[in-house]
Design a protein around this motif. Structure first.
Motif, PDB file in Angstrom:
ATOM      1  N   HIS A  59       0.907  -1.336   0.346  1.00  0.00           N
ATOM      2  CA  HIS A  59       0.020  -0.398  -0.338  1.00  0.00           C
ATOM      3  C   HIS A  59       1.144   1.515  -0.351  1.00  0.00           C
ATOM      4  O   HIS A  59       1.811   1.351   0.816  1.00  0.00           O
ATOM      5  CB  HIS A  59      -0.744   0.356   1.227  1.00  0.00           C
ATOM      6  N   CYS A  73     -12.176  10.430   9.279  1.00  0.00           N
ATOM      7  CA  CYS A  73     -11.244   9.592   8.979  1.00  0.00           C
ATOM      8  C   CYS A  73      -9.995  10.479   9.806  1.00  0.00           C
ATOM      9  O   CYS A  73     -10.112  11.555  10.211  1.00  0.00           O
ATOM     10  CB  CYS A  73      -9.716  10.092   7.517  1.00  0.00           C
ATOM     11  N   GLN A 139      -2.868  -0.918  -8.709  1.00  0.00           N
ATOM     12  CA  GLN A 139      -4.429  -0.712  -8.647  1.00  0.00           C
ATOM     13  C   GLN A 139      -3.993   0.949  -7.783  1.00  0.00           C
ATOM     14  O   GLN A 139      -3.158   1.042  -6.742  1.00  0.00           O
ATOM     15  CB  GLN A 139      -5.183  -1.846  -7.702  1.00  0.00           C
ATOM     16  N   GLU A 178     -17.953   4.774   1.229  1.00  0.00           N
ATOM     17  CA  GLU A 178     -18.526   4.760   2.174  1.00  0.00           C
ATOM     18  C   GLU A 178     -19.562   4.508   2.461  1.00  0.00           C
ATOM     19  O   GLU A 178     -19.563   3.045   2.489  1.00  0.00           O
ATOM     20  CB  GLU A 178     -18.070   6.789   2.784  1.00  0.00           C
ATOM     21  N   ASN A 213     -13.329  -2.753  -7.379  1.00  0.00           N
ATOM     22  CA  ASN A 213     -13.874  -3.231  -6.227  1.00  0.00           C
ATOM     23  C   ASN A 213     -14.804  -2.174  -5.412  1.00  0.00           C
ATOM     24  O   ASN A 213     -14.762  -1.177  -6.273  1.00  0.00           O
ATOM     25  CB  ASN A 213     -12.609  -3.253  -5.564  1.00  0.00           C
ATOM     26  N   THR A 215     -16.160  -0.571  -1.572  1.00  0.00           N
ATOM     27  CA  THR A 215     -16.573  -1.386   0.134  1.00  0.00           C
ATOM     28  C   THR A 215     -17.664  -0.607   0.373  1.00  0.00           C
ATOM     29  O   THR A 215     -18.325  -0.311   0.271  1.00  0.00           O
ATOM     30  CB  THR A 215     -14.842  -0.413   0.712  1.00  0.00           C
ATOM     31  N   LEU A 217     -17.756   1.550   4.390  1.00  0.00           N
ATOM     32  CA  LEU A 217     -17.152   1.911   5.693  1.00  0.00           C
ATOM     33  C   LEU A 217     -18.563   2.172   6.311  1.00  0.00           C
ATOM     34  O   LEU A 217     -19.494   2.813   5.748  1.00  0.00           O
ATOM     35  CB  LEU A 217     -17.104   3.405   5.328  1.00  0.00           C
ATOM     36  N   LEU A 250     -15.477  -2.127   5.753  1.00  0.00           N
ATOM     37  CA  LEU A 250     -14.625  -1.836   6.376  1.00  0.00           C
ATOM     38  C   LEU A 250     -15.516  -1.620   8.026  1.00  0.00           C
ATOM     39  O   LEU A 250     -16.137  -0.587   7.881  1.00  0.00           O
ATOM     40  CB  LEU A 250     -13.742  -0.386   5.443  1.00  0.00           C
ATOM     41  N   LYS A 288     -14.076 -10.128   0.172  1.00  0.00           N
ATOM     42  CA  LYS A 288     -12.961  -9.560   1.133  1.00  0.00           C
ATOM     43  C   LYS A 288     -12.882  -8.967   2.170  1.00  0.00           C
ATOM     44  O   LYS A 288     -13.503  -8.113   2.810  1.00  0.00           O
ATOM     45  CB  LYS A 288     -11.911  -8.714  -0.083  1.00  0.00           C
ATOM     46  N   PHE A 290     -10.467  -7.445   5.095  1.00  0.00           N
ATOM     47  CA  PHE A 290      -9.351  -6.378   5.176  1.00  0.00           C
ATOM     48  C   PHE A 290      -8.668  -6.569   6.291  1.00  0.00           C
ATOM     49  O   PHE A 290      -9.444  -5.836   7.598  1.00  0.00           O
ATOM     50  CB  PHE A 290      -9.748  -5.198   4.329  1.00  0.00           C
ATOM     51  N   ASP A 311      -7.542  -9.830   2.220  1.00  0.00           N
ATOM     52  CA  ASP A 311      -6.494  -8.820   1.623  1.00  0.00           C
ATOM     53  C   ASP A 311      -5.270  -8.348   2.641  1.00  0.00           C
ATOM     54  O   ASP A 311      -6.053  -8.195   4.216  1.00  0.00           O
ATOM     55  CB  ASP A 311      -6.960  -6.979   1.464  1.00  0.00           C
ATOM     56  N   ALA A 323      -5.976   5.923  12.573  1.00  0.00           N
ATOM     57  CA  ALA A 323      -7.212   5.905  13.352  1.00  0.00           C
ATOM     58  C   ALA A 323      -7.298   4.642  14.613  1.00  0.00           C
ATOM     59  O   ALA A 323      -8.837   3.855  14.575  1.00  0.00           O
ATOM     60  CB  ALA A 323      -8.954   5.109  12.472  1.00  0.00           C
TER      61      ALA A 323
HETATM   62  O1  V47 Z   1     -11.651   5.564   1.529  1.00  0.00           O
HETATM   63  C1  V47 Z   1     -11.337   5.674   6.578  1.00  0.00           C
HETATM   64  C2  V47 Z   1     -12.003   4.272   4.506  1.00  0.00           C
HETATM   65  C3  V47 Z   1     -10.899   3.930   2.912  1.00  0.00           C
HETATM   66  C4  V47 Z   1     -11.446   5.365   8.427  1.00  0.00           C
HETATM   67  O2  V47 Z   1     -10.105  -1.926  -2.504  1.00  0.00           O
HETATM   68  C5  V47 Z   1     -11.563   3.926   6.857  1.00  0.00           C
HETATM   69  O3  V47 Z   1      -9.199  -3.560  -2.575  1.00  0.00           O
HETATM   70  C6  V47 Z   1     -12.028   2.668   8.860  1.00  0.00           C
HETATM   71  O4  V47 Z   1     -10.897   1.297   0.546  1.00  0.00           O
HETATM   72  N1  V47 Z   1     -12.352   3.944   9.904  1.00  0.00           N
HETATM   73  C7  V47 Z   1      -9.038   2.548   2.298  1.00  0.00           C
HETATM   74  N2  V47 Z   1     -12.037   3.017   7.624  1.00  0.00           N
HETATM   75  C8  V47 Z   1      -9.048   1.271   3.019  1.00  0.00           C
HETATM   76  C9  V47 Z   1      -9.850   1.141   1.586  1.00  0.00           C
HETATM   77  C10 V47 Z   1      -9.888  -0.236   1.097  1.00  0.00           C
HETATM   78  C11 V47 Z   1      -8.924  -0.919   1.828  1.00  0.00           C
HETATM   79  C12 V47 Z   1      -8.190  -2.481   1.874  1.00  0.00           C
HETATM   80  C13 V47 Z   1      -8.306  -2.487   0.455  1.00  0.00           C
HETATM   81  C14 V47 Z   1      -9.534  -1.863  -0.258  1.00  0.00           C
HETATM   82  C15 V47 Z   1      -9.694  -2.920  -1.758  1.00  0.00           C
HETATM   83  C16 V47 Z   1      -9.824  -0.776  -0.314  1.00  0.00           C
HETATM   84  O5  V47 Z   1     -11.017   2.882   4.574  1.00  0.00           O
HETATM   85  C17 V47 Z   1     -11.697   4.456   2.844  1.00  0.00           C
HETATM   86  C18 V47 Z   1     -11.992   4.716   3.708  1.00  0.00           C
HETATM   87  O6  V47 Z   1     -13.727   4.276   3.314  1.00  0.00           O
HETATM   88  N3  V47 Z   1     -11.459   4.676   6.408  1.00  0.00           N
HETATM   89  N4  V47 Z   1     -11.283   6.238   7.747  1.00  0.00           N
HETATM   90  C19 V47 Z   1     -11.777   4.898   9.851  1.00  0.00           C
HETATM   91  N5  V47 Z   1     -11.334   5.639  10.757  1.00  0.00           N
END
Ligand code: V47
Length: 374
Positions: A59, A73, A139, A178, A213, A215, A217, A250, A288, A290, A311, A323
């Motif tokens: 990453h 965030c 990616q 989100e 992909n 997600t 949140l 997430l 998936k 994470f 992942d 966070a």
């Molecule tokens: O876009 C931000 C989220 C995302 C926080 O596509 C938070 O394979 C939890 O999108 N607590 C980034 N989540 C991570 C992400 C991701 C991760 C792994 C794989 C893939 C993929 C995508 O994390 C941000 C937001 O939606 N985020 N702050 C938080 N405090």
């Protein structure tokens, strides 16, 4: 035993029938976690058998300076903040070179919405990385970032995507979604791409041949209805384009955010979300986990709740650790494979587009086969 009502919904899903919004709400409101998990696992077995996928990636977050400043965030900051950083092209190359010995097949790049950097900065980074590391998939850039690049460059979204693709962009991550709800975005992240804009960027990306992909949140101000509506929006777009590769729920990490008074979702809710996602998203092959966000123990249990993909080895995760995540920032490939084996599954190393690189059967883990099942 599941109640008759829950049982009929679960049977519907396992027999391949599409679940309705009301079905989804009943699943989310049920406390019969094990019945949800059993059905979700049965659907997972229909899609990918005992195979569980993982990839080896790195990453890279180019900058944490961001004009959006979403309430959830903890990673982003203003230009004057002591934590502010922006990577130069050479910084990125150094990070990339350092990650090579781990056998990475993917760079995963997401960043803040920087107030001053031009679109050419991002395109140059993709081009330089791709020229130097031809075989490593890039990616990069959430739909929110792509919309922002269109705004700052004055180019249409499609042109931004076409230029990035010709620079070497291979696919897009699922972040920035989100919850696809106007109420939630107005409250938590009013300055960035709306729900409709996020979906439009994805539709455009899929149309020009970029997979992505998706997600969600969850676990902040979101309601059960909003979670299910989010899944339905993704399911509808997937019907139309087929461009989503995987869905990643997430759980919200509140520490150091404007919502720090909230609690992170716990294991029970995290496992339920995996199961419900698997049951609702009948047109997604991959769900998936994470592990950085849910931790290794829940990620491993998730392999019995509908998840078929872990992942990843993820060198250098920053967003969740800002966070308050207590998890490690990377995991060795052997550890990931052990987690998969212990759950009775077969580890399969994949590339970003789910091409099978190696199937690690128990007996021949020293001489992995390359049989594919997708
Ligand atoms: O876009 C931000 C989220 C995302 C926080 O596509 C938070 O394979 C939890 O999108 N607590 C980034 N989540 C991570 C992400 C991701 C991760 C792994 C794989 C893939 C993929 C995508 O994390 C941000 C937001 O939606 N985020 N702050 C938080 N405090």
């Amino acid at each position: 035993m599941a109640s008759a009502h829950l049982d009929s919904i679960l049977q519907k899903a396992v027999s391949g029938k599409r679940l309705s919004r009301d079905d989804g709400l009943s699943l989310l409101r049920s406390s019969d976690l094990l019945s949800l998990g059993k059905a979700a696992h049965a659907v997972k077995l229909q899609k990918t058998g005992q195979q569980v996928f993982f990839n080896v990636n790195c990453h890279i977050n180019l900058t944490n300076i961001c004009v959006s400043r979403c309430k959830f965030c903890a990673f982003s900051c203003g230009k004057e903040d002591a934590r502010a950083y922006t990577m130069t092209v050479e910084d990125v190359m150094e990070r990339a070179r350092a990650a090579l010995p781990t056998g990475i097949t993917e760079f995963h790049i997401v960043s803040g919405l920087h107030p001053d950097l031009p679109f050419s900065y991002y395109a140059d980074i993709i081009k330089t990385l791709k020229t130097a590391f031809r075989d490593i998939h890039i990616q990069a850039f959430t739909a929110v970032e792509i919309k922002y690049f269109a705004d700052i460059s004055g180019l249409p979204v499609e042109e931004v995507l076409v230029q990035l693709k010709s620079a070497g962009l291979g696919s897009m991550p699922g972040g920035g979604a989100e919850v696809l709800s106007t109420r939630i975005r107005d409250e938590l992240c009013p300055k960035k791409a709306s729900a409709d804009e996020w979906l439009k960027v994805m539709k455009c990306a899929h149309r020009i041949g970029l997979k992505s992909n998706a997600t969600m949140l969850y676990g902040h101000i979101d309601t059960a209805e909003e979670r299910i509506d989010h899944l339905l929006k993704l399911r509808d777009l997937q019907d139309e384009t087929g461009g989503f590769q995987s869905f990643i729920p997430l759980p919200f990490h509140p520490a150091n955010t404007e919502l720090s008074y909230m609690q992170k979702p716990r294991a029970y809710e995290e496992l339920k979300l995996y199961a419900v996602s698997r049951l609702m998203l009948d047109n997604f092959t991959h769900i998936k986990a994470f592990w950085i966000m849910v931790g290794l123990p829940v990620a491993q249990l998730a392999l019995k709740f509908g998840v078929d993909d872990l992942d990843g080895t993820v060198a250098e995760e920053k967003i969740t650790h800002a966070a308050g995540a207590q998890t490690a920032t990377a995991i060795a490939k052997d550890d990931l494979m052990r987690m998969i084996r212990e759950s009775g599954n077969i580890p399969v190393e994949r590339d970003t587009l789910y091409k099978v690189l190696k199937v690690y059967n128990e007996s021949d883990s020293k001489q992995p086969s390359t049989t594919s099942r997708q």
